[in-house]
Design a protein around this motif. Structure first.
Motif, PDB file in Angstrom:
ATOM      1  N   SER A   1       0.825  -1.042  -0.007  1.00 26.08           N
ATOM      2  CA  SER A   1       0.042   0.034  -0.139  1.00 26.08           C
ATOM      3  C   SER A   1       1.013   1.327   0.033  1.00 26.08           C
ATOM      4  N   HIS A   2       0.474   2.353  -0.124  1.00 23.94           N
ATOM      5  CA  HIS A   2       1.210   3.398  -0.511  1.00 23.94           C
ATOM      6  C   HIS A   2       0.509   4.805  -0.158  1.00 23.94           C
TER       7      HIS A   2
ATOM      8  N   CYS B   1       5.744   3.618   0.818  1.00 21.57           N
ATOM      9  CA  CYS B   1       5.208   2.078   0.433  1.00 21.57           C
ATOM     10  C   CYS B   1       5.283   1.592   1.717  1.00 21.57           C
ATOM     11  N   VAL B   2       4.106   0.585   1.992  1.00 21.54           N
ATOM     12  CA  VAL B   2       4.199  -0.036   3.390  1.00 21.54           C
ATOM     13  C   VAL B   2       3.626  -1.364   3.175  1.00 21.54           C
ATOM     14  N   ILE B   3       4.356  -2.152   3.832  1.00 23.57           N
ATOM     15  CA  ILE B   3       3.957  -3.753   3.420  1.00 23.57           C
ATOM     16  C   ILE B   3       3.663  -4.097   5.209  1.00 23.57           C
ATOM     17  N   GLU B   4       2.642  -4.614   5.234  1.00 23.96           N
ATOM     18  CA  GLU B   4       2.304  -5.268   6.680  1.00 23.96           C
ATOM     19  C   GLU B   4       2.572  -6.717   6.551  1.00 23.96           C
TER      20      GLU B   4
ATOM     21  N   ASP C   1       7.130  -3.281   6.895  1.00 25.17           N
ATOM     22  CA  ASP C   1       8.235  -2.645   6.017  1.00 25.17           C
ATOM     23  C   ASP C   1       7.885  -1.354   5.446  1.00 25.17           C
ATOM     24  N   ARG C   2       8.713  -0.277   5.683  1.00 24.23           N
ATOM     25  CA  ARG C   2       8.535   0.857   4.871  1.00 24.23           C
ATOM     26  C   ARG C   2       9.466   1.389   4.051  1.00 24.23           C
ATOM     27  N   TRP C   3       9.150   1.780   2.852  1.00 24.95           N
ATOM     28  CA  TRP C   3      10.142   2.294   1.782  1.00 24.95           C
ATOM     29  C   TRP C   3       9.806   3.704   1.419  1.00 24.95           C
TER      30      TRP C   3
END
Length: 224
Positions: free
Chosen positions: A48-49, A94-97, A105-107
């Motif tokens: 998600s972003h 960008c965020v991956i739960e 994880d945050r990019w």
């Protein structure tokens, strides 16, 4: 004459930085710019972003089901309404739960407007039917999206580069394996600009009508 921007998209929290330099229409909407960034960096588009501007505005794919969140829809915002002067920046996160929501994880990407009146060269031909989108430079191999954020990526990069560590086999299978023939030759600086531009061309050709057409600024009421 269409109006173009030259942007630099960088994962500036990483060292060395992973970055791409791209040319896009100034009228591109944020949802389309997200697609372009996913392609040029090398992401798999599973995160998600959201966007954050210097003035404190936030834009996302959807508005959370709560009132007064201060978040606006990204597909209704053209880039030129946010960045319009050379040197301006915004963030794309960008965020991956994790499955159990215990880890994310945050990019963080920094979007820098390097040229607010980019002129196409003789070799950069416009097509009236398609927007001109091009990657012109870049550095660094994209991290695996679910590697564990920045700390996980540093560990992954060390293991994949040295290869002799016991974790190499597991890393190879989890982040590439048989579907990635060249993963056993890991070069953190690698970037294939030709492949990226082929993917951008396909994207522009097959996804034009998802939300809005690519329109000129004088034709826009809100966004392309």
């Amino acid at each position: 004459m269409k109006h173009y921007y030259q942007l630099k998209v960088g994962l500036n929290d990483l060292y060395p930085n992973i970055w791409r330099q791209i040319i896009v229409p100034a009228s591109i909407s944020l949802d389309r710019l997200s697609d372009v960034i996913q392609i040029v960096i090398g992401w798999e588009n599973i995160a998600s972003h959201y966007w954050a501007t210097a003035s404190g505005e936030f834009f996302a794919e959807y508005i959370p089901p709560r009132k007064n969140t201060g978040v606006s829809l990204e597909n209704q915002m053209p880039l030129f309404d946010i960045l319009n002067k050379k040197g301006q920046e915004m963030e794309y996160m960008c965020v991956i739960e994790s499955d159990d929501l215990s880890r994310s994880d945050r990019w963080r990407h920094i979007i820098l407007l390097e040229d607010d009146h980019y002129k196409l060269s003789l070799y950069e031909k416009e097509d009236d039917r398609l927007p001109f989108v091009r990657c012109v430079a870049g550095f660094g191999k994209c991290p695996p999206e679910n590697v564990g954020g920045i700390g996980g990526f540093y560990a992954y990069r060390q293991i994949m580069t040295e290869r002799k560590q016991p974790q190499f086999g597991n890393m190879f299978r989890e982040h590439g394996g048989i579907n990635c023939p060249n993963c056993h030759i890991y070069d953190p600086n690698y970037f294939d600009i030709d492949t990226v531009n082929r993917e951008l061309k396909k994207y522009c050709r097959w996804s034009r009508n998802r939300h809005y057409l690519w329109l000129e600024e004088e034709d826009l009421d809100s966004s392309w």
